[in-house]
Design a protein around this motif. Sequence first.
Motif, PDB file in Angstrom:
ATOM      1  N   LEU A 229       0.830  -1.210   0.000  1.00 41.12           N
ATOM      2  CA  LEU A 229       0.000   0.000   0.000  1.00 41.12           C
ATOM      3  C   LEU A 229       0.862   1.257   0.000  1.00 41.12           C
ATOM      4  N   ALA A 230       1.892   1.273   0.844  1.00 48.97           N
ATOM      5  CA  ALA A 230       2.728   2.469   0.976  1.00 48.97           C
ATOM      6  C   ALA A 230       3.509   2.754  -0.301  1.00 48.97           C
ATOM      7  N   ARG A 231       3.920   1.702  -1.009  1.00 47.65           N
ATOM      8  CA  ARG A 231       4.680   1.887  -2.241  1.00 47.65           C
ATOM      9  C   ARG A 231       3.799   2.405  -3.371  1.00 47.65           C
ATOM     10  N   GLY A 232       2.528   2.040  -3.374  1.00 49.34           N
ATOM     11  CA  GLY A 232       1.584   2.581  -4.342  1.00 49.34           C
ATOM     12  C   GLY A 232       1.816   2.155  -5.779  1.00 49.34           C
ATOM     13  N   ILE A 233       2.476   1.011  -5.995  1.00 48.23           N
ATOM     14  CA  ILE A 233       2.766   0.534  -7.344  1.00 48.23           C
ATOM     15  C   ILE A 233       1.634  -0.360  -7.861  1.00 48.23           C
ATOM     16  N   ALA A 234       1.168  -1.268  -7.021  1.00 47.76           N
ATOM     17  CA  ALA A 234       0.059  -2.148  -7.402  1.00 47.76           C
ATOM     18  C   ALA A 234      -1.258  -1.372  -7.360  1.00 47.76           C
ATOM     19  N   PRO A 235      -2.263  -1.804  -8.122  1.00 43.25           N
ATOM     20  CA  PRO A 235      -3.590  -1.190  -8.012  1.00 43.25           C
ATOM     21  C   PRO A 235      -4.078  -1.240  -6.558  1.00 43.25           C
TER      22      PRO A 235
END
Length: 252
Positions: free
Chosen positions: A114-120
């Motif tokens: 979640l924190a990285r925000g790369i995946a949907p």
Amino acid sequence: MTDTFKTFESFDGQRLAWREMGEGRPVVLIHGYFSDAQTNWIKYGTAEKLVAAGFRVIMPDLRAHGDSARPHDPAAYPSDALAQDAEALIAHLGLTDYDLGGYSLGARTTVRVLARGIAPKPRRVVLSGLGDEGVTDTGRRTGFFRSVLTGFGSFVRGDREFMSQAFLKTTGGDPEALLGILDTFVDTPPEAVAMLDVPVLIVAGAEDDEVGSFIGLAEMLPDARFVEVPGNHMSAVTRPELGDAIVTFLTA
């Protein structure tokens, strides 16, 4: 009910495994340290409850765990490797509308995704067996785990490492590979946790005192609820109440 076993190639070429059960809305569940998908989610009925509620349950084995690759090369354990593995699986499966969760290290990995925000962004998130210190101070217990792994086989009943050693024996873990996992840990500061604007269930054992405060983690998040179930950090995952709480949250 049987599960389907599959493998995929992760971001760095490591061959990782995942298991699937059911059809319907995808939910990705990530197991804890020293464990695997079979032990964490299938053995005690959590996956079967989710299948009965209409979910397609996707359960990876973390690198160095279960049926996934167990490399001994330190280069196979870069920072955030576990989050990158989860992102690679989500991309491999083409998931865009799904739920995401984990237990202990699996829950911390979920936070990192979640924190990285790369995946949907998932619709809903389950953080089980994870408190505030398990998110913001990942190094707090690495010394303990390093002791378990480097002294594996030497601990006797009464030693604080004994129960973790016993659990690792039951899952057939590779101590050398699992040491590499300790080098992948990344802290998520409170200000980053506060930006995670998805509905979150925090569920944990009433006697779990190993990963910090569950209420403290709930208070960091903008939309979180805490459910207490029987057990401690090792036993809560075996309780039917854990699966019940997850199903209730994801179907609400």
